[in-house]
Design a protein around this motif. Structure first.
Motif, PDB file in Angstrom:
ATOM      1  N   VAL A  37       0.861  -1.187   0.000  1.00 39.33           N
ATOM      2  CA  VAL A  37       0.000   0.000   0.000  1.00 39.33           C
ATOM      3  C   VAL A  37       0.897   1.235   0.000  1.00 39.33           C
ATOM      4  CG1 VAL A  37      -1.825   1.259   1.189  1.00 39.33           C
ATOM      5  CG2 VAL A  37      -1.778  -1.254   1.259  1.00 39.33           C
ATOM      6  N   VAL A  38       0.742   2.051  -1.027  1.00 33.12           N
ATOM      7  CA  VAL A  38       1.561   3.253  -1.188  1.00 33.12           C
ATOM      8  C   VAL A  38       0.721   4.473  -0.844  1.00 33.12           C
ATOM      9  CG1 VAL A  38       2.904   4.647  -2.794  1.00 33.12           C
ATOM     10  CG2 VAL A  38       2.913   2.144  -3.001  1.00 33.12           C
ATOM     11  N   GLY A  39       1.098   5.173   0.212  1.00 32.16           N
ATOM     12  CA  GLY A  39       0.421   6.414   0.554  1.00 32.16           C
ATOM     13  C   GLY A  39       0.873   7.518  -0.381  1.00 32.16           C
ATOM     14  N   LEU A  40      -0.052   8.014  -1.212  1.00 28.90           N
ATOM     15  CA  LEU A  40       0.303   9.052  -2.188  1.00 28.90           C
ATOM     16  C   LEU A  40       0.455  10.396  -1.482  1.00 28.90           C
ATOM     17  CD1 LEU A  40      -1.786   8.282  -5.400  1.00 28.90           C
ATOM     18  CD2 LEU A  40       0.561   7.623  -4.823  1.00 28.90           C
ATOM     19  N   ARG A  41       1.694  10.770  -1.241  1.00 32.36           N
ATOM     20  CA  ARG A  41       2.035  12.059  -0.667  1.00 32.36           C
ATOM     21  C   ARG A  41       3.481  12.348  -1.037  1.00 32.36           C
ATOM     22  NH1 ARG A  41       1.090   9.699   5.363  1.00 32.36           N
ATOM     23  NH2 ARG A  41       2.946   8.402   5.581  1.00 32.36           N
ATOM     24  N   LEU A  42       3.945  13.530  -0.715  1.00 33.77           N
ATOM     25  CA  LEU A  42       5.308  13.911  -1.070  1.00 33.77           C
ATOM     26  C   LEU A  42       6.302  12.890  -0.523  1.00 33.77           C
ATOM     27  CD1 LEU A  42       6.969  16.158  -2.443  1.00 33.77           C
ATOM     28  CD2 LEU A  42       7.207  17.213  -0.180  1.00 33.77           C
ATOM     29  N   GLY A  43       7.175  12.371  -1.401  1.00 33.96           N
ATOM     30  CA  GLY A  43       8.145  11.359  -1.000  1.00 33.96           C
ATOM     31  C   GLY A  43       7.725   9.940  -1.277  1.00 33.96           C
ATOM     32  N   CYS A  44       6.509   9.743  -1.812  1.00 31.81           N
ATOM     33  CA  CYS A  44       5.984   8.386  -1.955  1.00 31.81           C
ATOM     34  C   CYS A  44       6.753   7.559  -2.978  1.00 31.81           C
ATOM     35  CB  CYS A  44       4.501   8.413  -2.302  1.00 31.81           C
ATOM     36  SG  CYS A  44       4.105   9.111  -3.921  1.00 31.81           S
ATOM     37  N   ILE A  45       7.313   8.186  -3.995  1.00 27.39           N
ATOM     38  CA  ILE A  45       8.033   7.409  -5.006  1.00 27.39           C
ATOM     39  C   ILE A  45       9.252   6.743  -4.380  1.00 27.39           C
ATOM     40  CG2 ILE A  45       9.419   7.576  -7.106  1.00 27.39           C
ATOM     41  CD1 ILE A  45       7.476   9.698  -8.116  1.00 27.39           C
ATOM     42  N   ASN A  54       2.782  11.285 -10.143  1.00 31.21           N
ATOM     43  CA  ASN A  54       3.412  10.324  -9.239  1.00 31.21           C
ATOM     44  C   ASN A  54       2.859   8.922  -9.468  1.00 31.21           C
ATOM     45  OD1 ASN A  54       5.124  11.564  -6.666  1.00 31.21           O
ATOM     46  ND2 ASN A  54       3.794  13.070  -7.632  1.00 31.21           N
ATOM     47  N   LEU A  55       1.545   8.831  -9.640  1.00 31.62           N
ATOM     48  CA  LEU A  55       0.907   7.535  -9.878  1.00 31.62           C
ATOM     49  C   LEU A  55       1.412   6.918 -11.179  1.00 31.62           C
ATOM     50  CD1 LEU A  55      -1.301   5.592  -8.791  1.00 31.62           C
ATOM     51  CD2 LEU A  55      -2.925   6.835 -10.227  1.00 31.62           C
ATOM     52  N   ALA A  56       1.536   7.741 -12.214  1.00 31.78           N
ATOM     53  CA  ALA A  56       1.999   7.240 -13.507  1.00 31.78           C
ATOM     54  C   ALA A  56       3.434   6.719 -13.406  1.00 31.78           C
ATOM     55  CB  ALA A  56       1.907   8.344 -14.560  1.00 31.78           C
TER      56      ALA A  56
END
Length: 224
Positions: free
Chosen positions: A145-153, A188-190
């Motif tokens: 589970v990836v929390g989409l926020r700054l630094g997530c990549i 970021n998602l892409a």
């Protein structure tokens, strides 16, 4: 029997919501579906004279199979802090053997089991034991589970690399939009879709009142 281990890029990124969404999706294909929270920190009255963890309660509500608490949450620690600290405060030591035994009993009864970890991949359970060690002992494919926020990549790629280095397959990942103010979430998602090397199973929108039933999940074909 189908089973997976759900971990996250950090704590508070939506592992429980994701695990419940997976349970609901699996229940459309399988009759006996159950969630497991092997180690939970933070207990509250369960309304029946006992104690329970809120994550465990959510997993139970999303399961179709009712089991004793000692099977779906074999280690319940009172304080809502890192498991190794909560265990030390409780005068306990988290050990693998009872957890593995509980999992085997669940697996013997179920068509599908979703095991939710605590925090991220390297969260300590004891001075010598981490969440990663538990996942390896269970030998389950992992859903990240990836929390989409700054630094997530960075967090996602490092965690995926660690999962694969442990010898476990990354069966898929779930995007969890935990920060409604995040800039460039689609970009970021892409990037993650291109570089994580695993299928995106679900895209969880930010919800003021999360509803796991409303989350579309694309299960791997082998899980259907």
């Amino acid at each position: 029997m189908i089973a997976c281990f759900v971990t996250g890029t950090d704590t508070g990124v939506g592992k429980t919501l994701s695990s419940c969404a997976l349970l609901h999706a699996l229940a459309r294909h399988h009759r006996r579906v159950v969630g497991m929270k092997p180690v939970a920190s933070g207990a509250e009255p369960d309304g029946q004279g006992g104690w329970a963890n809120e994550d465990s309660l959510a997993l139970r509500a999303a399961s179709t199979l009712v089991v004793p608490p000692q099977l779906d949450n074999p280690v319940l620690l009172p304080d809502p802090v890192s498991p190794h600290i909560a265990a030390e405060r409780a005068g306990a030591t988290v050990q693998l053997a009872p957890i593995l035994q509980a999992y085997q009993q669940l697996a013997a009864q179920a068509d599908a089991v979703v095991v939710e970890g605590a925090g991220g991949w390297q969260v300590p359970l004891s001075p010598r034991l981490r969440i990663a060690d538990l996942a390896v002992a269970l030998q389950l494919p992992v859903v990240l589970v990836v929390g989409l926020r700054l630094g997530c990549i960075n967090h996602a790629l490092l965690t995926a690399e660690a999962i694969r280095a442990s010898g476990l397959p990354l069966a898929g990942w779930i995007a969890s939009r935990v920060d409604p103010q995040m800039r460039e979430p689609e970009a970021n998602l892409a990037y993650l879709r291109q570089h994580l090397g695993a299928p995106l199973l679900a895209d969880l929108p930010w919800q003021a009142q999360p509803d796991a039933r409303a989350v579309p999940v694309q299960l791997p074909t082998a899980w259907q």
